[in-house]
Design a protein around this motif. Sequence first.
Motif, mmCIF file in Angstrom:
data_model
loop_
_atom_site.group_PDB
_atom_site.id
_atom_site.type_symbol
_atom_site.label_atom_id
_atom_site.label_comp_id
_atom_site.label_asym_id
_atom_site.label_seq_id
_atom_site.Cartn_x
_atom_site.Cartn_y
_atom_site.Cartn_z
ATOM 1 N N LYS A 191 0.837 -1.194 0.000
ATOM 2 C CA LYS A 191 0.000 0.000 0.000
ATOM 3 C C LYS A 191 0.871 1.243 0.000
ATOM 4 C CE LYS A 191 -4.334 -1.701 1.917
ATOM 5 N NZ LYS A 191 -5.400 -1.460 2.910
ATOM 6 N N LYS A 193 1.025 5.633 -0.576
ATOM 7 C CA LYS A 193 0.375 6.933 -0.674
ATOM 8 C C LYS A 193 1.213 7.815 -1.587
ATOM 9 C CE LYS A 193 0.427 7.469 3.794
ATOM 10 N NZ LYS A 193 0.263 8.067 5.150
ATOM 11 N N THR A 209 -5.845 9.467 -4.921
ATOM 12 C CA THR A 209 -6.140 8.714 -3.709
ATOM 13 C C THR A 209 -6.397 9.628 -2.518
ATOM 14 O OG1 THR A 209 -5.351 7.008 -2.189
ATOM 15 C CG2 THR A 209 -3.690 8.471 -3.098
ATOM 16 N N ASP A 211 -7.320 7.788 0.373
ATOM 17 C CA ASP A 211 -7.233 6.762 1.416
ATOM 18 C C ASP A 211 -5.951 6.962 2.220
ATOM 19 O OD1 ASP A 211 -7.104 4.519 3.000
ATOM 20 O OD2 ASP A 211 -7.668 3.123 1.407
ATOM 21 N N ALA A 212 -6.093 7.210 3.498
ATOM 22 C CA ALA A 212 -4.923 7.447 4.346
ATOM 23 C C ALA A 212 -4.020 6.223 4.413
ATOM 24 C CB ALA A 212 -5.374 7.850 5.757
ATOM 25 N N GLN A 213 -4.597 5.042 4.166
ATOM 26 C CA GLN A 213 -3.812 3.814 4.209
ATOM 27 C C GLN A 213 -3.049 3.560 2.911
ATOM 28 O OE1 GLN A 213 -3.545 2.005 7.052
ATOM 29 N NE2 GLN A 213 -4.771 3.671 7.923
ATOM 30 N N GLY A 214 -3.376 4.311 1.869
ATOM 31 C CA GLY A 214 -2.702 4.144 0.602
ATOM 32 C C GLY A 214 -3.439 3.197 -0.331
#
Length: 328
Positions: A191, A193, A209, A211-214
């Motif tokens: 994952k 970012k 993206t 999404d903080a998680q990547g």
Amino acid sequence: MADSSAATAAVSGTVAPTMLHELLEITAQSLVRAEVTEHYEVIRELGRGKYGHVMLVTHRQRGTLMALKLLPKASTKLHTFLYEYCVALSLATHPAIISMFGIAIESSQYYGFLYEPALHKDLISIIKPRDGIPEPAAKHCAKQLVSALEFIHSRGLVYRDIKPENVLLFDPDCRLIKLTDFGLTRPKGTKLKLVAGVIPYTAPELSNTTDAQGVPIDSSMDAWALGVLLFCLLTGYFPWEQSLPDDPFFEDFMLWQETGLEKDVPHHWKRLTTEAALMLRSLLALDPAERGPVSRVLSYIDCPWRLEDGHSEEIAVKSKSQLSMSQE
């Protein structure tokens, strides 16, 4: 010198994180600690980037010509250096990937490793702005890059850094090219970012993206970057500056991807043949699930890619989108 049996094991099947970890540990224990000038005579600089530089050297005793990549210890973590070296070592058996000498060194100021020198520079050195490279050379590049990327993907890795600067030339007509620089290569599913700015090669799923998680990476990101690179080879400029909707060139491309209509073909794509446009539209599908694999290129190798009268058409492209601008 790193244990060659470990390198062989790493390329015999999928390169799992555990296998890379084992190779990292072996290499860390076998680093040659010496100053560069003790064993090598520096001839000249071959290239310089954000994270290090490459020197052309000869071994003082054997006279072997080599390329030495040096990464400053002050700005490079040991693990970062070892990772890049070990990934490169594990992939070096492929004919379109740079060959390694299996020597990693640590000096007072640098980490370094040695690989075969490319005396014809890199792909960026022969791309003419607003012109590209000859179509036969572009097809030579395409076939070899597809083979190298399929090999990397078969090892469970995503290359993540396709750009002209990372394609080394071993002859002026691109009959032999090799991928180099594996610092960004990661196992599939990792994952990630977006940590730097969006560049033309950045796939839209990563550009957008939130999404903080990547985003878990896969081979479709390499397919996207390959499509951008092939466009550059055929035209001499980037298809867009950023893969974001507020880039007018990318906005035009998004419309064309949605409709597929002839009237919506972006103006600066019109020097490409219908076959080349179809090939690139497949590699550059906005939805990664619909994106063609890198091997899709091979279906179009025998088709013409560039219109003969392409040079006569005036193409309005922002200067900042041309290849003469450095892209990190």
